[in-house]
Design a protein around this motif. Sequence first.
Motif, PDB file in Angstrom:
ATOM      1  N   THR A 178      28.305  45.010  38.714  1.00 52.81           N
ATOM      2  CA  THR A 178      29.596  44.353  38.535  1.00 52.81           C
ATOM      3  C   THR A 178      30.717  45.370  38.713  1.00 52.81           C
ATOM      4  O   THR A 178      30.473  46.545  39.057  1.00 52.81           O
ATOM      5  N   HIS A 213      41.774  42.395  41.602  1.00 52.98           N
ATOM      6  CA  HIS A 213      40.932  41.259  41.920  1.00 52.98           C
ATOM      7  C   HIS A 213      40.831  41.016  43.423  1.00 52.98           C
ATOM      8  O   HIS A 213      39.849  40.430  43.901  1.00 52.98           O
ATOM      9  N   TYR A 264      37.704  42.480  45.004  1.00 49.16           N
ATOM     10  CA  TYR A 264      36.393  41.987  44.611  1.00 49.16           C
ATOM     11  C   TYR A 264      35.697  41.363  45.841  1.00 49.16           C
ATOM     12  O   TYR A 264      36.244  40.485  46.506  1.00 49.16           O
ATOM     13  N   ASP A 284      34.381  33.703  47.785  1.00 54.96           N
ATOM     14  CA  ASP A 284      35.561  33.871  46.945  1.00 54.96           C
ATOM     15  C   ASP A 284      35.512  35.260  46.320  1.00 54.96           C
ATOM     16  O   ASP A 284      34.446  35.867  46.193  1.00 54.96           O
ATOM     17  N   HIS A 285      36.661  35.771  45.916  1.00 57.67           N
ATOM     18  CA  HIS A 285      36.707  37.096  45.287  1.00 57.67           C
ATOM     19  C   HIS A 285      35.982  37.083  43.945  1.00 57.67           C
ATOM     20  O   HIS A 285      35.236  38.012  43.634  1.00 57.67           O
ATOM     21  N   ASN A 286      36.192  36.057  43.148  1.00 60.11           N
ATOM     22  CA  ASN A 286      35.575  35.954  41.829  1.00 60.11           C
ATOM     23  C   ASN A 286      34.318  35.075  41.936  1.00 60.11           C
ATOM     24  O   ASN A 286      34.354  33.885  41.645  1.00 60.11           O
ATOM     25  N   GLN A 287      33.243  35.667  42.377  1.00 64.07           N
ATOM     26  CA  GLN A 287      32.004  34.914  42.567  1.00 64.07           C
ATOM     27  C   GLN A 287      30.855  35.625  41.861  1.00 64.07           C
ATOM     28  O   GLN A 287      30.756  36.857  41.876  1.00 64.07           O
ATOM     29  N   ILE A 335      33.803  31.918  39.770  1.00 65.55           N
ATOM     30  CA  ILE A 335      34.353  32.020  38.419  1.00 65.55           C
ATOM     31  C   ILE A 335      35.774  31.463  38.428  1.00 65.55           C
ATOM     32  O   ILE A 335      36.660  31.970  39.123  1.00 65.55           O
ATOM     33  N   ASN A 336      35.973  30.400  37.659  1.00 64.94           N
ATOM     34  CA  ASN A 336      37.281  29.757  37.547  1.00 64.94           C
ATOM     35  C   ASN A 336      37.430  29.288  36.102  1.00 64.94           C
ATOM     36  O   ASN A 336      36.899  28.241  35.712  1.00 64.94           O
ATOM     37  N   SER A 343      32.359  38.207  37.414  1.00 66.90           N
ATOM     38  CA  SER A 343      31.982  38.359  38.819  1.00 66.90           C
ATOM     39  C   SER A 343      30.977  39.496  38.964  1.00 66.90           C
ATOM     40  O   SER A 343      31.108  40.542  38.329  1.00 66.90           O
TER      41      SER A 343
END
Length: 379
Positions: free
Chosen positions: A190, A210, A213, A244-247, A281-282, A291
Amino acid sequence: MRRLNRKKTLNLMKELDAFPKVPESYVETSASGGTVSLIAFTTIAFLTIMEFMVYRDTWMKYEYEVDKDFTSKLRINIDITVAMRCQYVGADVLDLAETMVASADGLIYEPILFYCCMSSHLSLISWMLQLIQSRLQEEHSLQDVIFKSAFKSASTALPPREDNSLQSPDACRIHGHLYVNKVAGNFHITVGKAIPHPRGHAHLAALVSHESYNFSHRIDHLSFGELIPGIINPLDGTEKIASDHNQMFQYFITVVPTKLHTYKISAETHQFSVTERERVINHAAGSHGVSGIFMKYDISSLMVTVTEEHMPFWQFLVRLCGIIGGIFSTTGILHGFGRFVAEIIFCRFRLGSYRSTSVPLPDGHTSNHLPLITDNSTH
């Protein structure tokens, strides 16, 4: 006296003869018998060749027992490439006993390019690994072939990467091995380097934007236990591209201790099965988490012993004698039955040709008797 005893012994042995000899003058040959014999010999030759191929082949025998070794360490072999710079990511293991194994204990961080570092030969190998993995999911019997092909002289590691590009590295290759306790744990990659914490551990992710990422990754190799050349593991060749960036990418792994005994190698390793899950991640939509790449593994309490076995030579001889004797007996019965049916049909045909006919007499009467055929009647 000796001659008399010897003669009596020979006579007794002749009476016990189960294979009496028929004089050649009493043996009648026929075209049908020759045809059946030719078919029998051809069938015997074909089945003998097939039986010899079965004799040369081997098969895998699986035995199950309870794994009583819980004190030894479990080795995790890792070779993963993440599409982020090495200073932005950190890898470590945290098990159920809250024991943290840092990546510094055996992992190497190597800055590389995510795609450009792969040569054509390496790309071909990665494509072949993905093809084999797709076939293994459909044909589970291929695992026996992989077990048989394992041998110590083969190389499991991928060829060295060729990084001749002038571009700055945009990815990080994390490879090496770690020793962990034989309990369930979580190996994860991570954002940020891991730091110890009294209640677990934490990652320094506050200084990473972010926008940077990107947990697109390629798993070149992941295995548990002793490294056996030639064995293809379920996640070898896996490649995931983040949308997506936050995955978050999750792999749920069940590790099964395995003892492998083949004619080429004898080793103690671990098989594993895996299920995958990925999500964005949302927090606003209720999808919480961190993430990264998370591999949660659990150790099975059962141990599998895989042994390569071979047909004994005496069993091959018994099966071969059964084939030869069975074909001779079967063809003899079929040939005799065929001749019996043919004789019945021909006898009826001959009797039908000699049916009684009406012969007119001079006095106006008729006779139903067959005419007498003499030698003079032919003139």
